[in-house]
Write a protein that holds these residues in place. Structure first.
Motif: not given
Length: 283
Positions: A151-159, A192-201, A143-145
């Protein structure tokens, strides 16, 4: 009972290791661990262990009584001894999230907790364990979105988005990375979905195994690809970094999360599944 006594258990008390699971033995002696053992005469006959989380609340992690001395009140005696240690340390509350395997008879565990003063135990979650080699090879979500990161390489905006939720107090404890004992960042995933944080494991390293410590999807994204994408990435990473015989286990997960894992991972008869119970003791 005159010959019965309690003592604080550390890593040097080898006689009690038989009553403590292998994944908990390396924790003995740590500042956040309180373990007591029961001795009758000169023989060890049981142990109970609690662990402090990041918020200062202690969780009852394990209690085991030697089968030769069960049904004589030793479990209650042992648990009250552990609670006494915790009270002397200023603890305000102790939680018990446990499965029947903590003692051979799950009803016995319920009775021990109630007699020690815990609230009525209630079934709350389901846990499972299996081996990494028995988990299916899940393909990435096409899914492109949707984007998934280690978690070792998550973008700063997501953090930043994640920490903003934590700081606002909007997340349950199992979704908090600060509650991980030995975080396995390479296996943990953020989505992320469309660049927005959506969840984590979140994956914790427990002994030689992988503990699925938390799977959380933000309410606005539930029903999306988020959970499936997180699980797929973490499994692929685990199969690269860990031996096939590595134990993978999850505890204290709700019915919906367990159903999702059962569906995606096709656990079947290869996994050990148990209902877990919750009770609270307040000083």
């Amino acid at each position: 009972m005159d010959n019965l006594r309690l003592l604080r258990v550390g890593p040097e008390e080898q006689a009690f290791l038989q009553y403590i699971p292998g994944n908990l033995r390396p924790l003995l002696g740590q500042d956040d661990i309180v373990c007591v053992g029961a001795v009758y005469g000169v023989h060890a006959c049981g142990a109970a262990l609690a662990q402090r989380d990041q918020r200062g609340v202690y969780d009852l992690r394990y209690i085991f009584i030697d089968p030769a001395v069960r049904l004589c009140g030793l479990g209650t005696y042992l648990l009250r001894g552990l609670l006494g240690q915790l009270r002397a340390m200023g603890t305000r509350q102790v939680r018990a999230i446990y499965s029947p395997s903590m003692l051979e008879d799950g009803r016995q565990t319920l009775g021990i907790l109630q007699r020690a003063g815990f609230t009525q135990s209630k079934p709350v979650t389901t846990g499972f364990s299996t081996q990494l080699k028995d988990l299916p090879d899940l393909q990435p979500i096409a899914a492109p979105e949707v984007a998934v990161y280690s978690a070792a390489g998550v973008p700063q905006a997501v953090k930043d988005a994640y920490w903003a939720l934590l700081d606002a107090g909007e997340l349950p404890p199992f979704a908090d990375t600060r509650d991980l004992e030995r975080p396995w960042w390479e296996l943990s995933s953020f989505c992320t979905v469309h660049g927005n944080l959506s969840g984590w494991l979140l994956v914790d390293r427990k002994g030689e195994g992988c503990h699925v410590a938390g799977l959380y999807v933000l309410p606005a994204f539930r029903g999306s690809w988020t959970a499936a994408a997180l699980i797929a990435r973490s499994i692929r990473a685990a199969k690269v970094l860990a031996p096939p015989e590595t134990t993978v286990w999850a505890s204290a997960i709700g019915h919906d999360s367990f159903s999702l894992c059962d569906k995606l991972l096709r656990l079947g008869n290869r996994a050990t599944k148990e209902t877990e119970f919750s009770a609270v003791y307040t000083f």
